[in-house]
Design an enzyme around this catalytic site. Sequence first.
Site, PDB file in Angstrom:
ATOM      1  N   TYR A 101      -4.844   0.613   0.179  1.00  0.00           N
ATOM      2  CA  TYR A 101      -4.471  -0.768   0.470  1.00  0.00           C
ATOM      3  C   TYR A 101      -3.342  -0.869   1.483  1.00  0.00           C
ATOM      4  O   TYR A 101      -3.118  -1.930   2.068  1.00  0.00           O
ATOM      5  CB  TYR A 101      -4.083  -1.491  -0.827  1.00  0.00           C
ATOM      6  CG  TYR A 101      -5.272  -1.815  -1.684  1.00  0.00           C
ATOM      7  CD1 TYR A 101      -6.076  -2.911  -1.403  1.00  0.00           C
ATOM      8  CD2 TYR A 101      -5.619  -1.010  -2.759  1.00  0.00           C
ATOM      9  CE1 TYR A 101      -7.182  -3.197  -2.180  1.00  0.00           C
ATOM     10  CE2 TYR A 101      -6.730  -1.289  -3.537  1.00  0.00           C
ATOM     11  CZ  TYR A 101      -7.503  -2.381  -3.237  1.00  0.00           C
ATOM     12  OH  TYR A 101      -8.610  -2.652  -4.001  1.00  0.00           O
ATOM     13  N   HIS A 157      -5.781   2.734 -11.528  1.00  0.00           N
ATOM     14  CA  HIS A 157      -6.062   3.933 -10.747  1.00  0.00           C
ATOM     15  C   HIS A 157      -5.316   5.121 -11.354  1.00  0.00           C
ATOM     16  O   HIS A 157      -4.104   5.046 -11.565  1.00  0.00           O
ATOM     17  CB  HIS A 157      -5.609   3.751  -9.298  1.00  0.00           C
ATOM     18  CG  HIS A 157      -6.465   2.804  -8.527  1.00  0.00           C
ATOM     19  ND1 HIS A 157      -6.049   2.178  -7.369  1.00  0.00           N
ATOM     20  CD2 HIS A 157      -7.736   2.363  -8.734  1.00  0.00           C
ATOM     21  CE1 HIS A 157      -7.001   1.400  -6.899  1.00  0.00           C
ATOM     22  NE2 HIS A 157      -8.041   1.497  -7.719  1.00  0.00           N
ATOM     23  N   LYS A 169     -11.772   3.295 -16.937  1.00  0.00           N
ATOM     24  CA  LYS A 169     -12.512   4.530 -16.728  1.00  0.00           C
ATOM     25  C   LYS A 169     -11.925   5.657 -17.573  1.00  0.00           C
ATOM     26  O   LYS A 169     -10.717   5.764 -17.727  1.00  0.00           O
ATOM     27  CB  LYS A 169     -12.457   4.926 -15.249  1.00  0.00           C
ATOM     28  CG  LYS A 169     -13.327   4.064 -14.341  1.00  0.00           C
ATOM     29  CD  LYS A 169     -13.341   4.605 -12.924  1.00  0.00           C
ATOM     30  CE  LYS A 169     -14.296   3.827 -12.031  1.00  0.00           C
ATOM     31  NZ  LYS A 169     -14.327   4.375 -10.653  1.00  0.00           N
ATOM     32  N   ARG A 177     -12.253  -4.359 -13.095  1.00  0.00           N
ATOM     33  CA  ARG A 177     -13.564  -3.928 -12.624  1.00  0.00           C
ATOM     34  C   ARG A 177     -14.612  -4.741 -13.378  1.00  0.00           C
ATOM     35  O   ARG A 177     -14.381  -5.192 -14.497  1.00  0.00           O
ATOM     36  CB  ARG A 177     -13.783  -2.442 -12.900  1.00  0.00           C
ATOM     37  CG  ARG A 177     -12.754  -1.515 -12.251  1.00  0.00           C
ATOM     38  CD  ARG A 177     -13.041  -0.073 -12.644  1.00  0.00           C
ATOM     39  NE  ARG A 177     -12.113   0.872 -12.007  1.00  0.00           N
ATOM     40  CZ  ARG A 177     -10.992   1.301 -12.561  1.00  0.00           C
ATOM     41  NH1 ARG A 177     -10.654   0.876 -13.771  1.00  0.00           N
ATOM     42  NH2 ARG A 177     -10.204   2.156 -11.934  1.00  0.00           N
ATOM     43  N   ARG A 224     -11.740  -8.221  -6.933  1.00  0.00           N
ATOM     44  CA  ARG A 224     -10.727  -7.226  -7.302  1.00  0.00           C
ATOM     45  C   ARG A 224      -9.894  -6.846  -6.078  1.00  0.00           C
ATOM     46  O   ARG A 224      -8.663  -6.725  -6.157  1.00  0.00           O
ATOM     47  CB  ARG A 224     -11.436  -6.002  -7.881  1.00  0.00           C
ATOM     48  CG  ARG A 224     -10.540  -4.811  -8.235  1.00  0.00           C
ATOM     49  CD  ARG A 224     -11.398  -3.780  -8.963  1.00  0.00           C
ATOM     50  NE  ARG A 224     -10.846  -2.438  -8.962  1.00  0.00           N
ATOM     51  CZ  ARG A 224     -10.007  -1.958  -9.871  1.00  0.00           C
ATOM     52  NH1 ARG A 224      -9.593  -2.738 -10.853  1.00  0.00           N
ATOM     53  NH2 ARG A 224      -9.578  -0.704  -9.812  1.00  0.00           N
ATOM     54  N   HIS A 235     -16.280  -6.717  -6.781  1.00  0.00           N
ATOM     55  CA  HIS A 235     -15.335  -5.814  -6.124  1.00  0.00           C
ATOM     56  C   HIS A 235     -14.509  -6.554  -5.076  1.00  0.00           C
ATOM     57  O   HIS A 235     -13.328  -6.239  -4.864  1.00  0.00           O
ATOM     58  CB  HIS A 235     -16.070  -4.647  -5.474  1.00  0.00           C
ATOM     59  CG  HIS A 235     -15.146  -3.573  -4.975  1.00  0.00           C
ATOM     60  ND1 HIS A 235     -14.255  -2.919  -5.806  1.00  0.00           N
ATOM     61  CD2 HIS A 235     -14.955  -3.066  -3.727  1.00  0.00           C
ATOM     62  CE1 HIS A 235     -13.563  -2.038  -5.093  1.00  0.00           C
ATOM     63  NE2 HIS A 235     -13.960  -2.110  -3.837  1.00  0.00           N
TER      64      HIS A 235
END
Length: 298
Positions: free
Chosen positions: A275, A266, A172, A148, A243, A240
């Site tokens: 995806y 994730h 994150k 990211r 990515r 993005h």
Amino acid sequence: MSDDRYIDAFLEMLASERGAAKLTRVAYAADLADAAGFVAPTRLEKATASDIAAYLASLSKQKLSARTSARRLSCLRQYYRFLMLESVREDDPTARHIAPKVSATLPRPLAEDEIRRLLEHGTVGHDDERRDLVSRAALELLYTTGLRISELLALPATCVQAKGPMLLVRGKGGRERLVPLSQAARDAADALVHYDRGLGSLYLFPGRNPVKPLTRQGFDKILYACAVKAEIDPERVSPHVLRHSFASHLLARGADLRALQMLLGHADIATTQIYTQVMAERLRQLVSAHHPLAAVTS
């Protein structure tokens, strides 16, 4: 405690316990302020299920997108659950509301040859040598690791000191993960660190003030210049998109979805499964283009 102080406490909890980024907290604050303005003079922490229903109906009348409405409901739901944990409320007025269905959308990835052009032609010939080094290191890292943009800009200058094949990334919520680091990306990062050694910055990508990292806005300007030099529409190139291109190209070449989840950082496999839509469409196109009976069955 006033409504504003409850909101401030909620935002502080997001930062301290969930590691929410500043932009995330700003968005949550705006969503809560919008809801508070609608239910006034009733204070938001005392809003009833009917108040919330009326607010959500107003979003529909404003013709806001399903994604925006869903985000605002999610924000309110988290806020009221926080108030329940803090014993401020005994109920959640959003409990019976169902978020509008949001279609899973992804930006269009760049083709592999476009990525090559971006790396070969977009990262050279800028105003100065350092701009070339920053461009090369950033694009190599973004595309070959799937980071990211927030993760990229937070990388410490020491991240490439370890000579192993992996890069430690803090994502994150403060979650750490290891991602493979290509030799080209390592070399590009090493070259940038060597050039910037006199700045004394803690960051791999220092900003104008070396004490702070490069800003997202500053990086966007660099990426825009790279796209122009590579003769690719700058509107199609973003952190993005790079990515997403990383993930799409890996899947197209047979990568495992669970492995991709780990690489992208994730927390939930459901986030990565978006995806599979990309791959399903690709398989459909392959069958339509190459199956001997495609013309008959289509």
